[in-house]
Motif scaffolding. Sequence first.
Motif, PDB file in Angstrom:
ATOM      1  N   PRO A 120       3.514  -8.827   1.424  1.00  0.00           N
ATOM      2  CA  PRO A 120       3.511  -9.236   0.033  1.00  0.00           C
ATOM      3  C   PRO A 120       4.844  -8.934  -0.639  1.00  0.00           C
ATOM      4  O   PRO A 120       5.682  -8.232  -0.071  1.00  0.00           O
ATOM      5  CB  PRO A 120       2.406  -8.375  -0.570  1.00  0.00           C
ATOM      6  CG  PRO A 120       2.393  -7.127   0.246  1.00  0.00           C
ATOM      7  CD  PRO A 120       2.750  -7.571   1.634  1.00  0.00           C
ATOM      8  N   PRO A 123       7.027  -4.414  -4.694  1.00  0.00           N
ATOM      9  CA  PRO A 123       7.118  -4.067  -6.118  1.00  0.00           C
ATOM     10  C   PRO A 123       8.495  -3.507  -6.483  1.00  0.00           C
ATOM     11  O   PRO A 123       8.874  -3.536  -7.647  1.00  0.00           O
ATOM     12  CB  PRO A 123       6.023  -3.018  -6.303  1.00  0.00           C
ATOM     13  CG  PRO A 123       5.636  -2.555  -4.947  1.00  0.00           C
ATOM     14  CD  PRO A 123       6.003  -3.637  -3.978  1.00  0.00           C
TER      15      PRO A 123
ATOM     16  N   ALA B   9       1.277  -0.393  -1.976  1.00  0.00           N
ATOM     17  CA  ALA B   9       2.597   0.132  -2.353  1.00  0.00           C
ATOM     18  C   ALA B   9       2.698   0.023  -3.861  1.00  0.00           C
ATOM     19  O   ALA B   9       2.117  -0.882  -4.463  1.00  0.00           O
ATOM     20  CB  ALA B   9       3.695  -0.701  -1.680  1.00  0.00           C
ATOM     21  N   TYR B  10       3.396   0.952  -4.480  1.00  0.00           N
ATOM     22  CA  TYR B  10       3.640   0.790  -5.918  1.00  0.00           C
ATOM     23  C   TYR B  10       4.940   1.422  -6.341  1.00  0.00           C
ATOM     24  O   TYR B  10       5.428   2.376  -5.760  1.00  0.00           O
ATOM     25  CB  TYR B  10       2.478   1.317  -6.774  1.00  0.00           C
ATOM     26  CG  TYR B  10       1.934   2.677  -6.400  1.00  0.00           C
ATOM     27  CD1 TYR B  10       0.793   2.784  -5.597  1.00  0.00           C
ATOM     28  CD2 TYR B  10       2.526   3.849  -6.868  1.00  0.00           C
ATOM     29  CE1 TYR B  10       0.273   4.027  -5.266  1.00  0.00           C
ATOM     30  CE2 TYR B  10       2.008   5.090  -6.546  1.00  0.00           C
ATOM     31  CZ  TYR B  10       0.882   5.181  -5.740  1.00  0.00           C
ATOM     32  OH  TYR B  10       0.369   6.412  -5.407  1.00  0.00           O
ATOM     33  N   LEU B  59       5.011   3.667  -0.647  1.00  0.00           N
ATOM     34  CA  LEU B  59       5.225   2.545   0.265  1.00  0.00           C
ATOM     35  C   LEU B  59       3.936   2.263   1.013  1.00  0.00           C
ATOM     36  O   LEU B  59       3.654   1.123   1.377  1.00  0.00           O
ATOM     37  CB  LEU B  59       6.347   2.880   1.260  1.00  0.00           C
ATOM     38  CG  LEU B  59       7.684   3.312   0.652  1.00  0.00           C
ATOM     39  CD1 LEU B  59       8.618   3.847   1.732  1.00  0.00           C
ATOM     40  CD2 LEU B  59       8.317   2.140  -0.077  1.00  0.00           C
ATOM     41  N   ARG B  77      -7.333  -9.294   0.536  1.00  0.00           N
ATOM     42  CA  ARG B  77      -6.001  -8.729   0.336  1.00  0.00           C
ATOM     43  C   ARG B  77      -5.206  -9.566  -0.669  1.00  0.00           C
ATOM     44  O   ARG B  77      -4.603  -9.047  -1.609  1.00  0.00           O
ATOM     45  CB  ARG B  77      -5.223  -8.680   1.659  1.00  0.00           C
ATOM     46  CG  ARG B  77      -3.892  -7.916   1.545  1.00  0.00           C
ATOM     47  CD  ARG B  77      -2.871  -8.321   2.592  1.00  0.00           C
ATOM     48  NE  ARG B  77      -2.426  -9.698   2.423  1.00  0.00           N
ATOM     49  CZ  ARG B  77      -1.584 -10.118   1.497  1.00  0.00           C
ATOM     50  NH1 ARG B  77      -1.068  -9.274   0.627  1.00  0.00           N
ATOM     51  NH2 ARG B  77      -1.251 -11.398   1.414  1.00  0.00           N
ATOM     52  N   ASP B  81      -3.831  -8.347  -4.187  1.00  0.00           N
ATOM     53  CA  ASP B  81      -2.371  -8.286  -4.332  1.00  0.00           C
ATOM     54  C   ASP B  81      -1.905  -9.098  -5.531  1.00  0.00           C
ATOM     55  O   ASP B  81      -1.079  -8.651  -6.321  1.00  0.00           O
ATOM     56  CB  ASP B  81      -1.710  -8.805  -3.053  1.00  0.00           C
ATOM     57  CG  ASP B  81      -0.199  -8.744  -3.109  1.00  0.00           C
ATOM     58  OD1 ASP B  81       0.325  -7.708  -3.590  1.00  0.00           O
ATOM     59  OD2 ASP B  81       0.474  -9.707  -2.692  1.00  0.00           O
ATOM     60  N   ASP B  87       3.795  -4.377 -10.282  1.00  0.00           N
ATOM     61  CA  ASP B  87       4.334  -3.135  -9.701  1.00  0.00           C
ATOM     62  C   ASP B  87       3.393  -2.508  -8.679  1.00  0.00           C
ATOM     63  O   ASP B  87       3.650  -1.398  -8.191  1.00  0.00           O
ATOM     64  CB  ASP B  87       4.789  -2.119 -10.767  1.00  0.00           C
ATOM     65  CG  ASP B  87       3.841  -1.977 -11.931  1.00  0.00           C
ATOM     66  OD1 ASP B  87       2.781  -2.616 -11.920  1.00  0.00           O
ATOM     67  OD2 ASP B  87       4.169  -1.204 -12.854  1.00  0.00           O
ATOM     68  N   ALA B  89       1.565  -3.614  -4.932  1.00  0.00           N
ATOM     69  CA  ALA B  89       1.405  -4.606  -3.868  1.00  0.00           C
ATOM     70  C   ALA B  89       0.306  -4.116  -2.934  1.00  0.00           C
ATOM     71  O   ALA B  89       0.175  -2.909  -2.696  1.00  0.00           O
ATOM     72  CB  ALA B  89       2.701  -4.784  -3.094  1.00  0.00           C
ATOM     73  N   VAL B  90      -0.478  -5.029  -2.400  1.00  0.00           N
ATOM     74  CA  VAL B  90      -1.532  -4.671  -1.457  1.00  0.00           C
ATOM     75  C   VAL B  90      -1.125  -5.219  -0.095  1.00  0.00           C
ATOM     76  O   VAL B  90      -1.088  -6.425   0.118  1.00  0.00           O
ATOM     77  CB  VAL B  90      -2.906  -5.213  -1.919  1.00  0.00           C
ATOM     78  CG1 VAL B  90      -3.984  -4.877  -0.903  1.00  0.00           C
ATOM     79  CG2 VAL B  90      -3.247  -4.637  -3.292  1.00  0.00           C
ATOM     80  N   SER B  91      -0.772  -4.315   0.821  1.00  0.00           N
ATOM     81  CA  SER B  91      -0.192  -4.716   2.106  1.00  0.00           C
ATOM     82  C   SER B  91      -1.252  -5.091   3.126  1.00  0.00           C
ATOM     83  O   SER B  91      -1.031  -5.967   3.952  1.00  0.00           O
ATOM     84  CB  SER B  91       0.632  -3.575   2.702  1.00  0.00           C
ATOM     85  OG  SER B  91       1.406  -2.953   1.708  1.00  0.00           O
TER      86      SER B  91
END
Lengths: 248, 248
Positions: A120, A123, B9-10, B59, B77, B81, B87, B89-91
């Motif tokens: 994705p 961020p 992740a953010y 991360l 997902r 996401d 800010d 994200a869904v990996s």
Amino acid sequence: MVRYKAVIAYDGTHFNGFQKQPNGRTVQQEVEKTLQKMNNGEPVTIFGSGRTDAGVHALGQVIHFDYPQERPLERMRFALDTQTPEDIAVSSVEIAADDFHARYHVVEKTYHFKVQIEKPRSPFRRFYASYFPYPLDLNLIRQALPDLLGTHDFTSFCATGGAIEDKVRTIYQADLVVNEAGTELTFIFRGNGFLYKMIRILVGTLLKIGNGRIPADSIPEILAAKDRNLAGPTAHPEGLYLAEVKYK
Amino acid sequence: MVRYKAVIAYDGTHFNGFQKQPNGRTVQQEVEKTLQKMNNGEPVTIFGSGRTDAGVHALGQVIHFDYPQERPLERMRFALDTQTPEDIAVSSVEIAADDFHARYHVVEKTYHFKVQIEKPRSPFRRFYASYFPYPLDLNLIRQALPDLLGTHDFTSFCATGGAIEDKVRTIYQADLVVNEAGTELTFIFRGNGFLYKMIRILVGTLLKIGNGRIPADSIPEILAAKDRNLAGPTAHPEGLYLAEVKYK
């Protein structure tokens, strides 16, 4: 009066562009505010090598300004760097010739344009790279890039409505670099000057070429037509960096 | 109910940390808000592998939650996401065992800590790396790092006031990597768990060692003393990244 030349970097995210204007925070206003404080409240005007739009970044923007005293250069740099807000850095300060002009004496500018291509979207890159999540054949882009080199009328790659008549510019370098992780592209353009939004339209066109929606050999045709409608869309400002400005 | 495990992740810059709380925007609240929308307005509670403080990034934070239906994983997902703010994200999303717990079943965590060392401070790194503009002998740091490996009581490297009694942790990896440009350090710490602010205190101490203000061979002594006052200051949160969490 002493004329100073300074190289500055800025994160364009929270600026409404470089140039002073009635609304919004700009780089020029913040640097001038700092210089005025350093100059005992007397206003100082700065001149940039050119404007950058809202959201556009600079690694090496060049400015000039006149200041009443000659001061030790590293002290001047440090004062400017630390007294400007955190999103502006002052990399170097030197004394310039009395007639040096940061805009009129430019002989070469380099821009970088960053495109994040991983999924994705990271961020951490959302303000620092444009995002292109669609299929990309980088070889198609690499095939098209050399056709931009040299002297051309770039009317097709210029936002309409500008006041500049002469749209002939010379591009010395047009490269594509991929980072080690394969997650981000950097386009590098070096030339004697660039028209309004030209880099962003070039990148928008090259991404369409990489995506197979504009033929890789069509750059000469697009240039010849002098028609903005034939080029691709304007890529987003957050990917654009004014990297370097050179003078005689 | 189906138990899902997700890796997210953010960018911690605009969050008041991971964990839900009455004041300020948190990662947990934003993800739960999105899940509630996806779940027809029914609330969903998420559990993280651990908290992160305000300004700290991730991360690879891991969460788990129960959701009424089994849905195609990539669709789940993608929905998470794209519907969470930019800010976050869904990996990845996967189905976990019914008794999987993102916090209690952790066997290993990896943190990165980034320190910008160039002058002037880059405006682009101000939210993503701590800044250390003072002289640094990296060899002194490299000399000290191995003394952190293994099983120790880390009381000296723990912020006071925490509720956790057992301060014994095992560190498997303690490395220092310098980027190609020489402008940024990354400390990598991998272990079976870390105490509150432990990584930031470790980095604060290692920077003092590199700066020659704490002897390079003093880590064993600081550990043995079980006294927070002997370690260095707590490094700033913006350099810290929760990089990876591993489970049985």
